[in-house]
Design a protein around this motif. Structure first.
Motif, PDB file in Angstrom:
ATOM      1  N   ALA A  57      31.085  25.872  56.252  1.00  0.00           N
ATOM      2  CA  ALA A  57      30.051  25.742  55.023  1.00  0.00           C
ATOM      3  C   ALA A  57      28.860  26.095  55.828  1.00  0.00           C
ATOM      4  N   ILE A  58      28.347  25.659  57.042  1.00  0.00           N
ATOM      5  CA  ILE A  58      26.993  26.178  57.555  1.00  0.00           C
ATOM      6  C   ILE A  58      26.934  27.574  57.877  1.00  0.00           C
ATOM      7  N   LEU A  59      28.164  28.112  58.285  1.00  0.00           N
ATOM      8  CA  LEU A  59      28.196  29.555  58.680  1.00  0.00           C
ATOM      9  C   LEU A  59      28.031  30.376  57.355  1.00  0.00           C
ATOM     10  N   GLU A  60      28.727  29.856  56.111  1.00  0.00           N
ATOM     11  CA  GLU A  60      28.591  30.582  54.877  1.00  0.00           C
ATOM     12  C   GLU A  60      26.906  30.351  54.151  1.00  0.00           C
ATOM     13  N   TYR A  61      26.269  29.104  54.616  1.00  0.00           N
ATOM     14  CA  TYR A  61      25.138  28.748  53.661  1.00  0.00           C
ATOM     15  C   TYR A  61      24.143  28.285  54.750  1.00  0.00           C
ATOM     16  N   PRO A  62      23.459  29.324  55.569  1.00  0.00           N
ATOM     17  CA  PRO A  62      22.388  28.660  56.705  1.00  0.00           C
ATOM     18  C   PRO A  62      21.308  28.034  56.168  1.00  0.00           C
ATOM     19  N   GLY A  63      21.018  26.957  56.767  1.00  0.00           N
ATOM     20  CA  GLY A  63      19.941  26.231  56.190  1.00  0.00           C
ATOM     21  C   GLY A  63      20.376  25.346  55.001  1.00  0.00           C
ATOM     22  N   LEU A  64      21.699  25.108  54.858  1.00  0.00           N
ATOM     23  CA  LEU A  64      22.361  24.120  53.879  1.00  0.00           C
ATOM     24  C   LEU A  64      21.570  22.735  54.331  1.00  0.00           C
ATOM     25  N   LYS A  65      21.142  21.681  53.312  1.00  0.00           N
ATOM     26  CA  LYS A  65      20.884  20.676  53.468  1.00  0.00           C
ATOM     27  C   LYS A  65      22.042  19.587  53.768  1.00  0.00           C
ATOM     28  N   GLN A  66      21.866  18.687  54.752  1.00  0.00           N
ATOM     29  CA  GLN A  66      22.871  17.757  55.107  1.00  0.00           C
ATOM     30  C   GLN A  66      23.493  17.039  53.879  1.00  0.00           C
ATOM     31  N   SER A  67      22.442  16.776  52.761  1.00  0.00           N
ATOM     32  CA  SER A  67      23.284  15.962  51.601  1.00  0.00           C
ATOM     33  C   SER A  67      23.933  16.770  50.898  1.00  0.00           C
ATOM     34  N   ARG A 102      10.345  16.234  54.739  1.00  0.00           N
ATOM     35  CA  ARG A 102      10.392  15.776  56.144  1.00  0.00           C
ATOM     36  C   ARG A 102      11.686  15.003  56.069  1.00  0.00           C
ATOM     37  N   ARG A 103      12.150  14.389  55.105  1.00  0.00           N
ATOM     38  CA  ARG A 103      13.313  13.360  55.384  1.00  0.00           C
ATOM     39  C   ARG A 103      14.666  14.134  55.488  1.00  0.00           C
ATOM     40  N   ALA A 104      14.983  15.313  55.060  1.00  0.00           N
ATOM     41  CA  ALA A 104      16.002  16.057  54.975  1.00  0.00           C
ATOM     42  C   ALA A 104      16.154  17.199  56.258  1.00  0.00           C
ATOM     43  N   TYR A 105      17.228  17.271  56.530  1.00  0.00           N
ATOM     44  CA  TYR A 105      17.570  18.322  57.582  1.00  0.00           C
ATOM     45  C   TYR A 105      18.243  19.524  56.911  1.00  0.00           C
ATOM     46  N   ALA A 106      18.061  20.770  57.438  1.00  0.00           N
ATOM     47  CA  ALA A 106      18.637  22.018  57.125  1.00  0.00           C
ATOM     48  C   ALA A 106      19.672  22.222  58.311  1.00  0.00           C
ATOM     49  N   LEU A 107      20.624  22.834  58.254  1.00  0.00           N
ATOM     50  CA  LEU A 107      21.716  22.933  59.073  1.00  0.00           C
ATOM     51  C   LEU A 107      21.833  24.648  59.490  1.00  0.00           C
ATOM     52  N   PHE A 108      21.969  24.728  60.784  1.00  0.00           N
ATOM     53  CA  PHE A 108      22.048  26.137  61.099  1.00  0.00           C
ATOM     54  C   PHE A 108      23.215  26.011  61.973  1.00  0.00           C
ATOM     55  N   ILE A 109      23.965  27.378  62.098  1.00  0.00           N
ATOM     56  CA  ILE A 109      25.235  27.242  63.179  1.00  0.00           C
ATOM     57  C   ILE A 109      24.485  28.205  64.148  1.00  0.00           C
ATOM     58  N   THR A 110      24.869  27.875  65.702  1.00  0.00           N
ATOM     59  CA  THR A 110      24.468  28.601  66.770  1.00  0.00           C
ATOM     60  C   THR A 110      25.510  29.835  66.922  1.00  0.00           C
ATOM     61  N   GLU A 111      25.095  30.780  67.912  1.00  0.00           N
ATOM     62  CA  GLU A 111      26.052  31.519  68.146  1.00  0.00           C
ATOM     63  C   GLU A 111      27.322  31.237  68.697  1.00  0.00           C
ATOM     64  N   LYS A 112      27.261  30.249  69.420  1.00  0.00           N
ATOM     65  CA  LYS A 112      28.412  29.584  70.178  1.00  0.00           C
ATOM     66  C   LYS A 112      29.305  28.884  68.935  1.00  0.00           C
ATOM     67  N   GLY A 113      28.837  28.410  67.909  1.00  0.00           N
ATOM     68  CA  GLY A 113      29.242  27.731  66.696  1.00  0.00           C
ATOM     69  C   GLY A 113      29.862  28.982  65.821  1.00  0.00           C
ATOM     70  N   LYS A 114      29.143  29.750  65.647  1.00  0.00           N
ATOM     71  CA  LYS A 114      29.910  30.936  65.082  1.00  0.00           C
ATOM     72  C   LYS A 114      31.040  31.492  65.576  1.00  0.00           C
ATOM     73  N   LYS A 115      30.991  31.684  66.895  1.00  0.00           N
ATOM     74  CA  LYS A 115      32.300  32.220  67.700  1.00  0.00           C
ATOM     75  C   LYS A 115      33.384  31.232  67.559  1.00  0.00           C
ATOM     76  N   LEU A 116      33.164  29.905  67.545  1.00  0.00           N
ATOM     77  CA  LEU A 116      34.158  28.853  67.423  1.00  0.00           C
ATOM     78  C   LEU A 116      34.707  28.948  66.156  1.00  0.00           C
ATOM     79  N   CYS A 117      34.102  28.975  65.095  1.00  0.00           N
ATOM     80  CA  CYS A 117      34.374  28.922  63.751  1.00  0.00           C
ATOM     81  C   CYS A 117      35.254  30.259  63.490  1.00  0.00           C
ATOM     82  N   LEU A 118      34.820  31.414  63.711  1.00  0.00           N
ATOM     83  CA  LEU A 118      35.668  32.627  63.551  1.00  0.00           C
ATOM     84  C   LEU A 118      37.097  32.433  64.331  1.00  0.00           C
TER      85      LEU A 118
END
Length: 159
Positions: A57-67, A102-118
């Motif tokens: 989900a994070i790979l497909e939608y970078p910056g997705l909020k946790q909620s 400021r209460r919410a977090y945006a989520l991003f995948i790292t290169e390591k995360g992208k490699k593992l996800c793929l």
């Protein structure tokens, strides 16, 4: 006088034959088998099924909020926080304060995360190809369509 059968049921007798008439039961049994295979395969790369869904989900939608992620994947917020903590410690995702909230977090995948996800996606494709090898492309498309219709109908009844 005993009411138990003279010969106990074996696996071949399918003690659940009465339940096999129900779609939900068959879906549960199929999912259980798929989940067991996937869990074992993902263990080889240090990943869990829930974490895989989060990474995708994070790979497909970078910056997705946790909620939004919790809602879309139907994960309890507390469970998601634990998953994200684990993924962050492993260097697979990063959380940043969402702009404008400021209460919410945006989520991003790292290169390591992208490699593992793929890599995990390929494992899924390989497993699906194996257990669907006796199904035609039309049957697979129909199965996906039917499952999505069922999901949509059940969700709509809850709203």
């Amino acid at each position: 006088m005993s009411i138990l059968p003279q010969h106990p049921l074996t696996i071949k007798d399918q003690a659940d034959s009465l339940l096999r008439q129900f779609i939900g039961y068959n879906m549960k049994r199929a999912y259980h088998e798929i989940q067991a295979e996937l869990t074992q395969a993902f263990k080889q790369i240090g990943l869990k099924i829930g974490s895989f869904a989060v990474l995708c989900a994070i790979l497909e939608y970078p910056g997705l909020k946790q909620s939004a992620l919790a809602e879309n994947l139907a994960i309890e917020q507390a469970n998601l926080v634990q998953m994200l903590d684990d993924l962050e410690k492993k260097g697979l995702v990063k959380r940043e304060r969402a702009s404008g909230d400021r209460r919410a977090y945006a989520l991003f995948i790292t290169e390591k995360g992208k490699k593992l996800c793929l890599e995990a996606q390929q494992i899924c494709r390989d497993l699906e190809a194996d257990f669907l090898q006796d199904c035609s492309a039309q049957e697979i498309d129909s199965l996906i369509t039917l499952l999505q219709k069922i999901e949509g109908r059940v969700k709509a009844k809850r709203i």
